[in-house]
Design an enzyme around this catalytic site. Structure first.
Site, PDB file in Angstrom:
ATOM      1  N   ASP A   1       0.824  -1.212   0.000  1.00  0.00           N
ATOM      2  CA  ASP A   1       0.000   0.000   0.000  1.00  0.00           C
ATOM      3  C   ASP A   1       0.858   1.262   0.000  1.00  0.00           C
ATOM      4  O   ASP A   1       1.998   1.249   0.475  1.00  0.00           O
ATOM      5  CB  ASP A   1      -0.879   0.045   1.262  1.00  0.00           C
ATOM      6  CG  ASP A   1      -2.083  -0.889   1.172  1.00  0.00           C
ATOM      7  OD1 ASP A   1      -2.138  -1.716   0.253  1.00  0.00           O
ATOM      8  OD2 ASP A   1      -2.971  -0.774   2.035  1.00  0.00           O
TER       9      ASP A   1
ATOM     10  N   HIS B   1      -6.056   3.004  -4.283  1.00  0.00           N
ATOM     11  CA  HIS B   1      -5.982   3.194  -2.820  1.00  0.00           C
ATOM     12  C   HIS B   1      -6.323   4.651  -2.478  1.00  0.00           C
ATOM     13  O   HIS B   1      -5.705   5.239  -1.603  1.00  0.00           O
ATOM     14  CB  HIS B   1      -4.580   2.803  -2.336  1.00  0.00           C
ATOM     15  CG  HIS B   1      -4.412   2.697  -0.846  1.00  0.00           C
ATOM     16  ND1 HIS B   1      -5.321   2.070  -0.030  1.00  0.00           N
ATOM     17  CD2 HIS B   1      -3.425   3.143  -0.021  1.00  0.00           C
ATOM     18  CE1 HIS B   1      -4.900   2.139   1.225  1.00  0.00           C
ATOM     19  NE2 HIS B   1      -3.757   2.790   1.265  1.00  0.00           N
TER      20      HIS B   1
ATOM     21  N   HIS C   1      -5.465   9.802   0.113  1.00  0.00           N
ATOM     22  CA  HIS C   1      -5.210   9.089   1.374  1.00  0.00           C
ATOM     23  C   HIS C   1      -5.448  10.017   2.573  1.00  0.00           C
ATOM     24  O   HIS C   1      -4.657  10.066   3.519  1.00  0.00           O
ATOM     25  CB  HIS C   1      -3.780   8.546   1.399  1.00  0.00           C
ATOM     26  CG  HIS C   1      -3.613   7.301   2.235  1.00  0.00           C
ATOM     27  ND1 HIS C   1      -3.556   7.336   3.601  1.00  0.00           N
ATOM     28  CD2 HIS C   1      -3.487   6.006   1.892  1.00  0.00           C
ATOM     29  CE1 HIS C   1      -3.384   6.089   4.049  1.00  0.00           C
ATOM     30  NE2 HIS C   1      -3.349   5.272   3.036  1.00  0.00           N
TER      31      HIS C   1
ATOM     32  N   TYR D   1      -6.265   3.249   5.411  1.00  0.00           N
ATOM     33  CA  TYR D   1      -6.352   2.724   6.782  1.00  0.00           C
ATOM     34  C   TYR D   1      -7.226   1.473   6.890  1.00  0.00           C
ATOM     35  O   TYR D   1      -7.472   0.968   7.979  1.00  0.00           O
ATOM     36  CB  TYR D   1      -6.841   3.807   7.771  1.00  0.00           C
ATOM     37  CG  TYR D   1      -6.151   5.121   7.530  1.00  0.00           C
ATOM     38  CD1 TYR D   1      -4.814   5.288   7.904  1.00  0.00           C
ATOM     39  CD2 TYR D   1      -6.783   6.163   6.869  1.00  0.00           C
ATOM     40  CE1 TYR D   1      -4.137   6.472   7.626  1.00  0.00           C
ATOM     41  CE2 TYR D   1      -6.121   7.349   6.601  1.00  0.00           C
ATOM     42  CZ  TYR D   1      -4.805   7.495   6.977  1.00  0.00           C
ATOM     43  OH  TYR D   1      -4.156   8.658   6.691  1.00  0.00           O
TER      44      TYR D   1
ATOM     45  N   HIS E   1       3.963  -2.207   3.087  1.00  0.00           N
ATOM     46  CA  HIS E   1       4.008  -0.871   2.511  1.00  0.00           C
ATOM     47  C   HIS E   1       5.307  -0.720   1.719  1.00  0.00           C
ATOM     48  O   HIS E   1       6.384  -0.967   2.269  1.00  0.00           O
ATOM     49  CB  HIS E   1       3.920   0.197   3.609  1.00  0.00           C
ATOM     50  CG  HIS E   1       2.580   0.231   4.279  1.00  0.00           C
ATOM     51  ND1 HIS E   1       2.252  -0.625   5.315  1.00  0.00           N
ATOM     52  CD2 HIS E   1       1.470   0.970   4.019  1.00  0.00           C
ATOM     53  CE1 HIS E   1       0.994  -0.392   5.672  1.00  0.00           C
ATOM     54  NE2 HIS E   1       0.492   0.567   4.911  1.00  0.00           N
TER      55      HIS E   1
HETATM   56 ZN   LIG Z   1      -2.659   3.288   2.988  1.00  0.00          ZN
END
Ligand SMILES: [Zn+2]
Length: 195
Positions: free
Chosen positions: A12, A62, A66, A104, A157
């Site tokens: 991510d 995503h 964010h 999240y 990540h």
């Molecule tokens: Zn994220």
């Protein structure tokens, strides 16, 4: 019947210069992963995003920004975020991604209603590495291997330096324990893109 121990690895928050180090490790082990990209980061690092695609990894949505307030976004705001990032991705890839993971990982009623409109499939995880929070590679690695099981979707990540060496150790561990890392569309038997 499941004869193979299959798992998928997802990253991510990229693309980011650190993504290049992740790509190198994946290439070395001939593993395909999925990258849940932030729209504004794709705009910032278009060449890195193109490299992710050229190395045949899955790319997914995503959100655009964010935002830490994403959980409070109304349906229309969520749709805007999704559409914006879809078109940024489609400009490079030529097709729209169908996978979405909320920032999240929190799914709100607004997000659910937005996804009915945008037709994205919500992709979660079941092994959280906490690589964005813990800064100790050994602890991150141990956390992951304790939780790995057939069908696992591992969340990492590509934005943190720690995840590079954790990934390397993890891929060696998985190989030694007869796990096969497959792309997430294959693991879930879902289409990653429109068309
Ligand atoms: Zn994220």
């Amino acid at each position: 019947m499941e004869t193979e121990k299959k798992i998928a690895i997802t990253f991510d928050d990229g693309p980011n210069p650190n993504t290049l180090l992740i790509l190198e490790v994946l290439k070395k082990h001939n593993v395909k992963a999925a990258f849940f990209c932030i729209g504004k980061n794709i705009e910032k690092y278009p060449e890195i995003f193109e490299q992710v695609i050229s190395e045949n990894h899955i790319v997914a949505n995503h959100s655009y920004g964010h935002s830490s307030l994403f959980d409070f976004f109304r349906k229309s705001q969520v749709i805007d975020e999704l559409n914006k990032t879809d078109s940024i991705i489609a400009k490079v890839l030529g097709k729209k991604p169908l996978f979405f993971r909320p920032p999240y990982g929190v799914t709100t009623p607004s997000i659910r209603r937005a996804l009915e409109v945008t037709k994205h499939k919500l992709i979660g995880w079941n092994v959280r590495s906490l690589d964005g929070i813990i800064k100790n590679e050994k602890i991150i690695f141990n956390r992951i291997i304790k939780r790995v099981k057939p069908g696992a979707i591992i969340l990492m990540h590509d934005t943190t330096f720690e995840s590079v060496s954790v990934l390397e150790q993890l891929l060696l561990f998985l190989k030694k324990n007869n796990y096969k890392v497959v792309a997430i569309d294959q693991l879930l038997n879902l289409k990653a893109y429109e068309n």
